[in-house]
Design a protein around this motif. Structure first.
Motif, PDB file in Angstrom:
ATOM      1  N   UNK A 151      38.392  36.975  37.337  1.00 21.48           N
ATOM      2  CA  UNK A 151      39.436  37.394  35.771  1.00 21.48           C
ATOM      3  C   UNK A 151      40.590  36.357  35.967  1.00 21.48           C
ATOM      4  N   UNK A 152      41.120  35.954  37.166  1.00 23.87           N
ATOM      5  CA  UNK A 152      42.326  35.201  37.279  1.00 23.87           C
ATOM      6  C   UNK A 152      42.012  33.849  37.370  1.00 23.87           C
ATOM      7  N   UNK A 153      40.903  33.273  38.015  1.00 20.18           N
ATOM      8  CA  UNK A 153      40.854  31.917  38.192  1.00 20.18           C
ATOM      9  C   UNK A 153      40.230  31.245  37.173  1.00 20.18           C
ATOM     10  N   UNK A 154      40.997  30.325  36.395  1.00 21.64           N
ATOM     11  CA  UNK A 154      40.540  29.596  35.118  1.00 21.64           C
ATOM     12  C   UNK A 154      39.046  28.901  35.413  1.00 21.64           C
TER      13      UNK A 154
ATOM     14  N   UNK B  97      37.969  31.034  27.274  1.00 22.10           N
ATOM     15  CA  UNK B  97      37.928  31.773  28.480  1.00 22.10           C
ATOM     16  C   UNK B  97      38.702  31.598  29.462  1.00 22.10           C
ATOM     17  N   UNK B  98      39.128  30.264  29.481  1.00 21.07           N
ATOM     18  CA  UNK B  98      39.962  29.769  30.514  1.00 21.07           C
ATOM     19  C   UNK B  98      41.592  30.469  30.312  1.00 21.07           C
ATOM     20  N   UNK B  99      41.821  30.384  28.922  1.00 24.07           N
ATOM     21  CA  UNK B  99      43.051  30.975  28.477  1.00 24.07           C
ATOM     22  C   UNK B  99      43.030  32.213  28.451  1.00 24.07           C
ATOM     23  N   UNK B 100      42.175  33.012  28.357  1.00 26.73           N
ATOM     24  CA  UNK B 100      42.151  34.559  28.425  1.00 26.73           C
ATOM     25  C   UNK B 100      42.461  34.684  30.079  1.00 26.73           C
ATOM     26  N   UNK B 101      41.800  34.099  30.807  1.00 25.40           N
ATOM     27  CA  UNK B 101      41.959  34.220  32.379  1.00 25.40           C
ATOM     28  C   UNK B 101      43.353  34.165  32.632  1.00 25.40           C
ATOM     29  N   UNK B 102      44.139  33.184  32.159  1.00 24.90           N
ATOM     30  CA  UNK B 102      45.406  32.883  32.497  1.00 24.90           C
ATOM     31  C   UNK B 102      46.263  34.113  31.987  1.00 24.90           C
ATOM     32  N   UNK B 103      46.130  34.732  30.863  1.00 28.17           N
ATOM     33  CA  UNK B 103      46.558  35.747  29.948  1.00 28.17           C
ATOM     34  C   UNK B 103      46.548  37.054  31.064  1.00 28.17           C
ATOM     35  N   UNK B 104      45.339  37.280  31.612  1.00 32.85           N
ATOM     36  CA  UNK B 104      45.056  38.285  32.463  1.00 32.85           C
ATOM     37  C   UNK B 104      45.567  38.463  33.646  1.00 32.85           C
TER      38      UNK B 104
ATOM     39  N   UNK C 155      42.954  32.393  42.961  1.00 29.09           N
ATOM     40  CA  UNK C 155      42.367  33.691  42.848  1.00 29.09           C
ATOM     41  C   UNK C 155      43.415  34.631  42.977  1.00 29.09           C
ATOM     42  N   UNK C 156      44.766  34.293  43.770  1.00 31.71           N
ATOM     43  CA  UNK C 156      45.659  35.147  44.187  1.00 31.71           C
ATOM     44  C   UNK C 156      46.709  34.430  43.673  1.00 31.71           C
ATOM     45  N   UNK C 157      47.373  34.434  42.590  1.00 31.73           N
ATOM     46  CA  UNK C 157      48.481  33.650  41.919  1.00 31.73           C
ATOM     47  C   UNK C 157      49.620  33.679  42.913  1.00 31.73           C
ATOM     48  N   UNK C 158      50.544  32.973  43.339  1.00 30.50           N
ATOM     49  CA  UNK C 158      51.349  33.035  44.177  1.00 30.50           C
ATOM     50  C   UNK C 158      52.637  34.091  43.584  1.00 30.50           C
ATOM     51  N   UNK C 159      52.801  34.279  42.256  1.00 26.50           N
ATOM     52  CA  UNK C 159      53.814  35.222  41.858  1.00 26.50           C
ATOM     53  C   UNK C 159      53.177  36.520  42.116  1.00 26.50           C
ATOM     54  N   UNK C 160      51.867  36.763  42.125  1.00 25.22           N
ATOM     55  CA  UNK C 160      51.351  37.916  42.545  1.00 25.22           C
ATOM     56  C   UNK C 160      51.549  38.431  43.874  1.00 25.22           C
ATOM     57  N   UNK C 161      51.201  37.542  44.911  1.00 22.78           N
ATOM     58  CA  UNK C 161      51.204  37.778  46.272  1.00 22.78           C
ATOM     59  C   UNK C 161      52.466  37.965  46.539  1.00 22.78           C
ATOM     60  N   UNK C 162      53.480  37.222  46.062  1.00 21.90           N
ATOM     61  CA  UNK C 162      54.868  37.371  46.555  1.00 21.90           C
ATOM     62  C   UNK C 162      55.717  38.892  46.144  1.00 21.90           C
ATOM     63  N   UNK C 163      55.091  39.607  45.026  1.00 24.06           N
ATOM     64  CA  UNK C 163      55.319  40.714  44.837  1.00 24.06           C
ATOM     65  C   UNK C 163      54.864  41.836  45.254  1.00 24.06           C
ATOM     66  N   UNK C 164      53.675  41.595  46.031  1.00 29.06           N
ATOM     67  CA  UNK C 164      52.989  42.823  46.555  1.00 29.06           C
ATOM     68  C   UNK C 164      53.797  43.102  47.840  1.00 29.06           C
ATOM     69  N   UNK C 165      53.836  44.509  48.009  1.00 27.03           N
ATOM     70  CA  UNK C 165      54.354  44.650  49.428  1.00 27.03           C
ATOM     71  C   UNK C 165      53.256  45.120  50.276  1.00 27.03           C
ATOM     72  N   UNK C 166      52.055  45.310  49.970  1.00 25.46           N
ATOM     73  CA  UNK C 166      51.070  45.606  50.719  1.00 25.46           C
ATOM     74  C   UNK C 166      49.978  44.299  50.758  1.00 25.46           C
TER      75      UNK C 166
ATOM     76  N   UNK D 109      48.510  37.003  34.018  1.00 19.97           N
ATOM     77  CA  UNK D 109      49.939  36.977  33.620  1.00 19.97           C
ATOM     78  C   UNK D 109      50.190  38.340  33.258  1.00 19.97           C
ATOM     79  N   UNK D 110      49.252  39.102  32.760  1.00 15.64           N
ATOM     80  CA  UNK D 110      49.485  40.634  32.699  1.00 15.64           C
ATOM     81  C   UNK D 110      49.634  41.485  34.030  1.00 15.64           C
ATOM     82  N   UNK D 111      48.542  41.040  34.882  1.00 17.09           N
ATOM     83  CA  UNK D 111      48.613  41.600  36.102  1.00 17.09           C
ATOM     84  C   UNK D 111      49.914  41.298  36.877  1.00 17.09           C
ATOM     85  N   UNK D 112      50.220  40.052  37.047  1.00 22.30           N
ATOM     86  CA  UNK D 112      51.448  39.727  37.734  1.00 22.30           C
ATOM     87  C   UNK D 112      52.816  40.610  37.180  1.00 22.30           C
ATOM     88  N   UNK D 113      52.839  40.719  35.793  1.00 23.70           N
ATOM     89  CA  UNK D 113      53.846  41.340  35.327  1.00 23.70           C
ATOM     90  C   UNK D 113      53.612  42.777  35.600  1.00 23.70           C
TER      91      UNK D 113
END
Length: 476
Positions: A327-330, A338-345, A374-385, A347-351
């Motif tokens: 879902x995350x990787x365009x 589909x690539x645009x939807x992937x980016x939106x998904x 596969x693991x956006x940097x903004x996602x990884x940076x905000x995950x405490x686990x 972004x929603x997950x990061x939010x």
């Protein structure tokens, strides 16, 4: 010889004084009875102080090998509980510091009150059996500190590998590493959302906890078959019995790996090709998050979900996105839409990860392709686990765990987890990496648990219908 005679005379006099103090003295010797009672008072006060004051107790043990031997009953119980001749032998060596203390540089010479030079040894204060093997607790002699206990030096002196840890201000625990805490597939149970869910075992034998309170998300990565989904299954199976927990599972495999949770999950989506549906579901969870953030101060008296706690009426929501690269990787998609939807998904997950902590929403992103796409940097940076199962490259390791902290041993790298240890994982906790192994819950057992607690399920539409619907045009 003179010292021996003096000691015998002192013991005899003390016995008579104690006897006169307890039973009374003959007529004309009342003053001796008073001395006897005074001696009893001193002995009782001294015993209370030694028992109650830990530093004094350790000092007494450190000066007297005889007092250390008073712990023989504990040693006998540990001997009876040891499971192998090797452990019995290791325990026998540990309990005799006079045999190895000199080689380990843990003895000190001093001068007693009479000017005699005496050697002080670590005093045995007790033994116990740990998940790593038999352990002995020692009180340090004067002049020895916890920093003087060198692992390599002690291991060489006793003839086997040991672990050493402080056990108070002036004592240490020396453990013979005779057991592998990762051997077998241990099961976990108990725990709570607030305290953490036991989900495996750490390299020191202590439980591995999955922490959700005041956390926003987790990143879990590893090669196929390394135990990622099995670890998540073990965690969720334990949470099924909690009426304050609800699950939203979006499976990027498109298979039946998560079918076991269907009776208990608020939502189970196994359609990995319908990106529009995934987006709509994440929008609904985002709407729930925003409603909670905007209203919980008034409704619950606090702006932080965890300060009021999870309840059946307003529960913790665990969002699992398995094989999140789908879902995350365009690059996983062919068309521009589909690539645009992937980016939106993504972004929603990061939010959700950025803001969901205070709303009681936790996102677990699982991938077999740990890369920056596969693991956006903004996602990884905000995950405490962060949990890294077996990976093959240093780049994959860093995508999950980040840069290796200074001083981290090579053995902690997830690239060195053997294939024969499914569920092996490196956990990032604060500034350190810890080796562990996920517990294993068979799918049939997990399915039975989910079915047993199916009545606790809140359907997704009902879970997300308590607030205004979040639409695509709103600011996330």
């Amino acid at each position: 010889m003179n010292r021996f005679i003096t000691a015998v005379v002192a013991v005899v006099v003390a016995v008579f004084l104690l006897g006169f103090g307890l039973f009374g003295a003959p007529s004309g010797m009342e003053s001796v009875a008073v001395l006897g009672r005074a001696l009893w008072t001193i002995l009782i006060i001294g015993a209370v102080l030694v028992v109650a004051v830990a530093p004094l107790r350790r000092r007494m043990l450190g000066r007297s090998r005889l007092l250390g031997r008073l712990f023989a009953p504990r040693l006998a119980r540990a001997d009876a509980a040891a499971l192998s001749p090797h452990e019995l032998k290791a325990l026998g060596v540990l309990r005799r510091p006079e045999a190895w203390g000199m080689a380990a540089a843990l003895t000190r010479e001093t001068v007693d009150r009479k000017g005699q030079r005496v050697r002080l040894w670590p005093a045995l204060a007790g033994v116990e059996l740990t998940p790593l093997g038999p352990a002995a607790r020692f009180a340090n002699p004067p002049g020895v500190t916890a920093g003087d206990w060198d692992v390599a030096r002690v291991s060489s002196a006793v003839g086997f590998h040991v672990e050493i840890s402080p056990a108070g201000a002036s004592s240490v625990l020396v453990t013979a590493r005779t057991r592998d805490p990762f051997k077998g597939a241990a099961k976990s149970s108990g725990g709570s959302l607030a305290a953490g869910i036991p989900c495996g075992v750490q390299e020191d034998g202590s439980p591995l906890l999955a922490s959700f309170a005041n956390q926003s998300g987790a990143v879990v990565g590893g090669v196929p078959g390394s135990g990622k989904s099995a670890g998540a299954t073990s965690i969720i199976a334990q949470l099924c019995a909690d009426p304050a927990a609800q699950f939203v599972v979006i499976d990027g495999k498109g298979g039946s790996d998560w079918s076991w949770v269907a009776p208990r999950a608020a939502l189970l989506n196994t359609d990995d090709e319908n990106l529009e549906a995934v987006k709509a579901q994440l929008l609904a969870v985002t709407s729930l998050m925003r409603w909670r953030l905007q209203t919980q101060k008034e409704r619950r008296g606090t702006s932080n979900f965890w300060h009021a706690g999870a309840t059946a009426e307003e529960g913790f929501v665990l969002v699992v996105v398995d094989e999140c690269q789908s879902f995350f990787d365009p690059k996983e998609h062919m068309t521009k839409a589909a690539k645009e939807l992937s980016q939106e998904i993504a972004a929603l997950t990061v939010n959700l990860v950025k803001k969901g902590r205070s709303a009681g929403i936790f996102v677990m992103s699982i991938t077999q392709k740990p890369t920056s796409d596969s693991i956006p940097s903004a996602l990884s940076a905000n995950c405490g686990v962060k949990w890294a199962c077996r990976v093959e490259t240093r780049a994959a390791e860093e995508s999950i765990l980040g840069a290796r902290p200074d001083g981290t041993p090579d053995s902690a790298s997830p690239t060195l987890i053997p294939e024969t240890r499914p569920g092996g994982v490196t956990v990032k906790r604060g500034g350190e990496w810890v080796r562990a192994r996920f517990s294993y819950t068979p799918e049939a057992e997990a399915a039975a648990i989910a079915e047993r607690y199916a009545s606790l399920r809140i359907p997704f539409e009902q879970l997300t219908a308590r607030q205004p619907v979040f639409t695509e045009g709103d600011d996330v």
